[in-house]
Design a protein around this motif. Structure first.
Motif, PDB file in Angstrom:
ATOM      1  N   ALA A 203      50.720  47.347  39.853  1.00 47.13           N
ATOM      2  CA  ALA A 203      52.109  47.778  40.045  1.00 47.13           C
ATOM      3  C   ALA A 203      52.687  47.263  41.354  1.00 47.13           C
ATOM      4  O   ALA A 203      53.906  47.089  41.495  1.00 47.13           O
ATOM      5  CB  ALA A 203      52.195  49.300  39.992  1.00 47.13           C
ATOM      6  N   ASP A 204      51.817  47.004  42.337  1.00 48.24           N
ATOM      7  CA  ASP A 204      52.271  46.492  43.628  1.00 48.24           C
ATOM      8  C   ASP A 204      52.461  44.980  43.619  1.00 48.24           C
ATOM      9  O   ASP A 204      52.985  44.423  44.595  1.00 48.24           O
ATOM     10  CB  ASP A 204      51.267  46.857  44.727  1.00 48.24           C
ATOM     11  CG  ASP A 204      51.165  48.356  44.949  1.00 48.24           C
ATOM     12  OD1 ASP A 204      52.167  49.063  44.687  1.00 48.24           O
ATOM     13  OD2 ASP A 204      50.089  48.823  45.371  1.00 48.24           O
ATOM     14  N   LEU A 205      52.057  44.340  42.554  1.00 47.41           N
ATOM     15  CA  LEU A 205      52.044  42.881  42.523  1.00 47.41           C
ATOM     16  C   LEU A 205      53.039  42.275  41.539  1.00 47.41           C
ATOM     17  O   LEU A 205      53.397  41.104  41.658  1.00 47.41           O
ATOM     18  CB  LEU A 205      50.634  42.387  42.167  1.00 47.41           C
ATOM     19  CG  LEU A 205      49.497  42.890  43.063  1.00 47.41           C
ATOM     20  CD1 LEU A 205      48.165  42.413  42.527  1.00 47.41           C
ATOM     21  CD2 LEU A 205      49.694  42.440  44.502  1.00 47.41           C
ATOM     22  N   ILE A 206      53.465  43.056  40.550  1.00 46.92           N
ATOM     23  CA  ILE A 206      54.391  42.544  39.541  1.00 46.92           C
ATOM     24  C   ILE A 206      55.812  42.547  40.086  1.00 46.92           C
ATOM     25  O   ILE A 206      56.259  43.517  40.706  1.00 46.92           O
ATOM     26  CB  ILE A 206      54.315  43.381  38.252  1.00 46.92           C
ATOM     27  CG1 ILE A 206      52.933  43.288  37.622  1.00 46.92           C
ATOM     28  CG2 ILE A 206      55.379  42.917  37.253  1.00 46.92           C
ATOM     29  CD1 ILE A 206      52.767  44.140  36.382  1.00 46.92           C
ATOM     30  N   ARG A 207      56.533  41.462  39.847  1.00 45.70           N
ATOM     31  CA  ARG A 207      57.948  41.365  40.196  1.00 45.70           C
ATOM     32  C   ARG A 207      58.707  41.055  38.918  1.00 45.70           C
ATOM     33  O   ARG A 207      58.519  40.014  38.303  1.00 45.70           O
ATOM     34  CB  ARG A 207      58.185  40.260  41.222  1.00 45.70           C
ATOM     35  CG  ARG A 207      57.394  40.412  42.523  1.00 45.70           C
ATOM     36  CD  ARG A 207      57.890  41.602  43.346  1.00 45.70           C
ATOM     37  NE  ARG A 207      57.151  41.719  44.599  1.00 45.70           N
ATOM     38  CZ  ARG A 207      56.062  42.470  44.764  1.00 45.70           C
ATOM     39  NH1 ARG A 207      55.575  43.151  43.740  1.00 45.70           N
ATOM     40  NH2 ARG A 207      55.465  42.520  45.931  1.00 45.70           N
ATOM     41  N   TRP A 208      59.565  41.962  38.508  1.00 46.23           N
ATOM     42  CA  TRP A 208      60.359  41.770  37.302  1.00 46.23           C
ATOM     43  C   TRP A 208      61.734  41.207  37.682  1.00 46.23           C
ATOM     44  O   TRP A 208      62.442  41.771  38.500  1.00 46.23           O
ATOM     45  CB  TRP A 208      60.557  43.090  36.550  1.00 46.23           C
ATOM     46  CG  TRP A 208      59.271  43.716  36.062  1.00 46.23           C
ATOM     47  CD1 TRP A 208      58.582  44.731  36.653  1.00 46.23           C
ATOM     48  CD2 TRP A 208      58.532  43.357  34.895  1.00 46.23           C
ATOM     49  NE1 TRP A 208      57.461  45.041  35.919  1.00 46.23           N
ATOM     50  CE2 TRP A 208      57.400  44.216  34.825  1.00 46.23           C
ATOM     51  CE3 TRP A 208      58.695  42.409  33.876  1.00 46.23           C
ATOM     52  CZ2 TRP A 208      56.471  44.153  33.818  1.00 46.23           C
ATOM     53  CZ3 TRP A 208      57.766  42.345  32.859  1.00 46.23           C
ATOM     54  CH2 TRP A 208      56.667  43.198  32.832  1.00 46.23           C
TER      55      TRP A 208
END
Length: 220
Positions: free
Chosen positions: A211-216
């Motif tokens: 969750a800290d690594l995904i960029r939408w």
């Protein structure tokens, strides 16, 4: 059954993908690895997608003990140079943590025992990227790395293991001379020990919270 009458491990696809680990201390240094089995895994490796299907790869396998020992010495020389370099890329890693101490111990073990590993693989890809722009670099690496990962997955499925090492590339020219690689036209990708593993049970690795690594839709 695999084509060489080797039982494949009873792993789901997701298990294969999440438990193919870097193996160093658990490489079986006493059990020979048949050439036919290595070839079988390489046949799977070369099914990987690659740029324009050019297949600009070569696979240098070393299983002769004396030559294997020479390869190991080049590897150790590369590591010594890396450790002595104050500007090395890993200088910002905190080696005092328990995790990094464990990794350091594993790396040292492979360094000291590499000459005993039944077979060593050095893949190469056609072309040089010393002064290439980012497009060419990405294109070339993207045409060999999937094949190498295919190879490691194929090993895992058959009860073997490996480790993706790059430390000898500090001595790329020396390795090229030793193995008869035309260093002006081919780039070495890494060095991969090949051995059966001591036991076949491996778990998933510890990773950061996704969750800290995904960029939408952008960095946000």
């Amino acid at each position: 059954m695999a084509r060489n009458d080797v039982d494949l491990l009873d792993l789901s696809l997701d298990e294969l993908l999440t438990t193919t680990r870097t193996v160093r201390k658990r490489l079986d240094l006493t059990r020979p690895v048949p050439r036919a089995l290595i070839t079988e895994c390489l046949e799977i490796a070369v099914q990987a997608p690659n740029g324009s299907n050019q297949q600009r790869w070569n696979w240098h396998v070393v299983d002769e003990p004396d030559l294997r020992a020479e390869v190991a010495e080049v590897y150790r020389s590369g590591m010594s140079g890396h450790q002595a370099d104050p500007n090395r890329a890993t200088r910002d890693i905190d080696y005092s943590t328990e995790e990094q101490q464990r990794i350091a111990s594993s790396v040292a073990y492979l360094r000291d025992h590499l000459h005993k590993v039944p077979a060593l693989l050095i893949p190469t890809v056609g072309g040089r990227m010393d002064e290439a722009d980012i497009f060419l670099q990405a294109s070339v690496w993207g045409s060999i790395l999937p094949a190498v990962w295919n190879f490691m997955l194929a090993l895992r499925a058959r009860g073997l293991g490996s480790a993706w090492t790059t430390i000898h590339l500090h001595k790329e020219a020396e390795m090229a001379e030793l193995l008869g690689i035309d260093a002006a036209k081919h780039t070495q990708v890494g060095l991969f020990p090949i051995a059966y593993t001591v036991g076949t049970e491996f778990g998933a690795g510890a990773r950061q919270d996704l969750a800290d690594l995904i960029r939408w839709n952008g960095a946000g």
